[in-house]
Motif scaffolding. Sequence first.
Motif, PDB file in Angstrom:
ATOM      1  N   ASP A 164      13.167   0.536  -0.232  1.00 27.08           N
ATOM      2  CA  ASP A 164      12.162   1.297   0.333  1.00 27.08           C
ATOM      3  C   ASP A 164      10.993   0.679   0.915  1.00 27.08           C
ATOM      4  O   ASP A 164      10.482   1.348   1.789  1.00 27.08           O
ATOM      5  N   PHE A 165      10.699  -0.492   0.350  1.00 24.30           N
ATOM      6  CA  PHE A 165       9.412  -0.992   0.797  1.00 24.30           C
ATOM      7  C   PHE A 165       9.729  -2.211   1.382  1.00 24.30           C
ATOM      8  O   PHE A 165       9.046  -2.743   2.119  1.00 24.30           O
ATOM      9  N   LEU A 166      10.722  -2.985   0.856  1.00 21.94           N
ATOM     10  CA  LEU A 166      11.390  -4.218   1.566  1.00 21.94           C
ATOM     11  C   LEU A 166      12.648  -4.279   1.841  1.00 21.94           C
ATOM     12  O   LEU A 166      13.521  -4.509   1.086  1.00 21.94           O
ATOM     13  N   PRO A 167      13.030  -3.980   2.936  1.00 18.05           N
ATOM     14  CA  PRO A 167      14.369  -3.401   3.426  1.00 18.05           C
ATOM     15  C   PRO A 167      15.531  -4.619   3.457  1.00 18.05           C
ATOM     16  O   PRO A 167      16.689  -4.371   3.191  1.00 18.05           O
ATOM     17  N   GLY A 168      15.141  -5.845   3.395  1.00 18.30           N
ATOM     18  CA  GLY A 168      15.890  -7.061   3.110  1.00 18.30           C
ATOM     19  C   GLY A 168      16.027  -7.448   1.922  1.00 18.30           C
ATOM     20  O   GLY A 168      16.800  -8.255   1.503  1.00 18.30           O
ATOM     21  N   MET A 205       2.179  -7.517 -11.390  1.00 18.09           N
ATOM     22  CA  MET A 205       2.840  -6.508 -10.872  1.00 18.09           C
ATOM     23  C   MET A 205       2.169  -5.614 -10.041  1.00 18.09           C
ATOM     24  O   MET A 205       2.736  -4.832  -9.264  1.00 18.09           O
ATOM     25  N   VAL A 206       0.497  -5.574 -10.409  1.00 20.41           N
ATOM     26  CA  VAL A 206      -0.191  -4.321  -9.397  1.00 20.41           C
ATOM     27  C   VAL A 206      -1.401  -5.467  -8.921  1.00 20.41           C
ATOM     28  O   VAL A 206      -1.485  -6.559  -9.605  1.00 20.41           O
ATOM     29  N   VAL A 207      -2.069  -5.107  -8.013  1.00 19.05           N
ATOM     30  CA  VAL A 207      -3.269  -5.764  -7.467  1.00 19.05           C
ATOM     31  C   VAL A 207      -4.315  -6.051  -8.605  1.00 19.05           C
ATOM     32  O   VAL A 207      -4.653  -7.083  -8.593  1.00 19.05           O
ATOM     33  N   ALA A 208      -4.765  -5.000  -9.390  1.00 22.08           N
ATOM     34  CA  ALA A 208      -5.831  -4.937 -10.217  1.00 22.08           C
ATOM     35  C   ALA A 208      -5.833  -3.926 -11.412  1.00 22.08           C
ATOM     36  O   ALA A 208      -5.271  -2.796 -10.774  1.00 22.08           O
ATOM     37  N   PRO A 259       0.833  -1.083   0.172  1.00 20.96           N
ATOM     38  CA  PRO A 259       0.200   0.086  -0.136  1.00 20.96           C
ATOM     39  C   PRO A 259       0.679   1.369   0.109  1.00 20.96           C
ATOM     40  O   PRO A 259       0.364   2.151  -0.509  1.00 20.96           O
ATOM     41  N   SER A 260       2.129   1.239   0.520  1.00 24.08           N
ATOM     42  CA  SER A 260       2.835   2.464   0.422  1.00 24.08           C
ATOM     43  C   SER A 260       3.568   2.466  -0.756  1.00 24.08           C
ATOM     44  O   SER A 260       4.113   3.915  -1.070  1.00 24.08           O
ATOM     45  N   ALA A 261       3.407   1.522  -1.832  1.00 23.66           N
ATOM     46  CA  ALA A 261       4.147   2.131  -3.036  1.00 23.66           C
ATOM     47  C   ALA A 261       2.989   2.505  -4.177  1.00 23.66           C
ATOM     48  O   ALA A 261       1.827   2.350  -3.866  1.00 23.66           O
ATOM     49  N   ALA A 262       3.377   3.145  -5.240  1.00 21.95           N
ATOM     50  CA  ALA A 262       2.582   3.634  -6.319  1.00 21.95           C
ATOM     51  C   ALA A 262       3.381   3.348  -7.764  1.00 21.95           C
ATOM     52  O   ALA A 262       4.306   2.920  -7.685  1.00 21.95           O
TER      53      ALA A 262
END
Length: 277
Positions: free
Chosen positions: A91-95, A68-71, A26-29
């Motif tokens: 920025d979204f998946l630190p690992g 790549m996107v939800v819908a 949700p924090s990504a666009a």
Amino acid sequence: MSPITYFTKTGLGAFAGPPFDVKSMPSAALADLDLRFFDEAYLPKAFAPEILEANDRSLEQRLAATKMVVAAADPTPTVLGVLVLGKKPRDFLPGAYIQFLRVAGKEFGDPVVDDQVIDGRVDKILHRIDDKLRAHNRTAVDFTSGTVERRISLYPLVALQQLVRNAVLHRAYESTHAPARVYWFDDRIEIINPGGPYGAVTHESFGEPGVVDYRNPNLAEALRVLGFVQRYGAGLMIARRELAENGNPALEFNVQQTIVAATIRPSSTYLSYVADI
């Protein structure tokens, strides 16, 4: 929908809903995704040219079709979208990176001669770690033992590639900020995957032929599209074959609840050859 329950020798667990790699971020666009790479590099590999030419889908529909996107109506990037297309996945998946260390010695306290954080889109990560593996490997050319020259490497590159790609593919992205790690010592290479055995794979069955499960099945498909994975479930088999043919000892695994560590030892064939030169 009720969870799908599975039984293993190590206990009882449940999968609720889709795998983590297609869950929403949700924090990504869309602005956080490299859409040019998607259009110019990913889609032509995912679909035949005639299909793309006949396809009048919108960008959002194409992104949704490849997960790549939800819908199309909700173009929020998925975890897969961030890993495969993200401009800055960490920025979204630190690992979502590889920590590479080249240690001049056999212990962590010995001097470090190369230390790099390798991050970015997953294709960039795998290309850059391939460059590191090539740079630190050693190859000897045998002109004397036959009529055709023979190349012997300290480590077979294909085996190292398969093991690193397995670590990136099978790691847990959801429960840890730890990176995948490649530690290269003078007497071994350790490839450490954050995330223990998953699903049908248990501590006891890990590495056995035919025993395969995917924590990130959609990432597996994306890596196949990008040319990093040729055949599902064959990575360890290929690595073992390449090591045996190159004169390296058998793979060693340390399988724990939260990590899988593979240790690769140098080729005795290579060491014997260079010792005799």
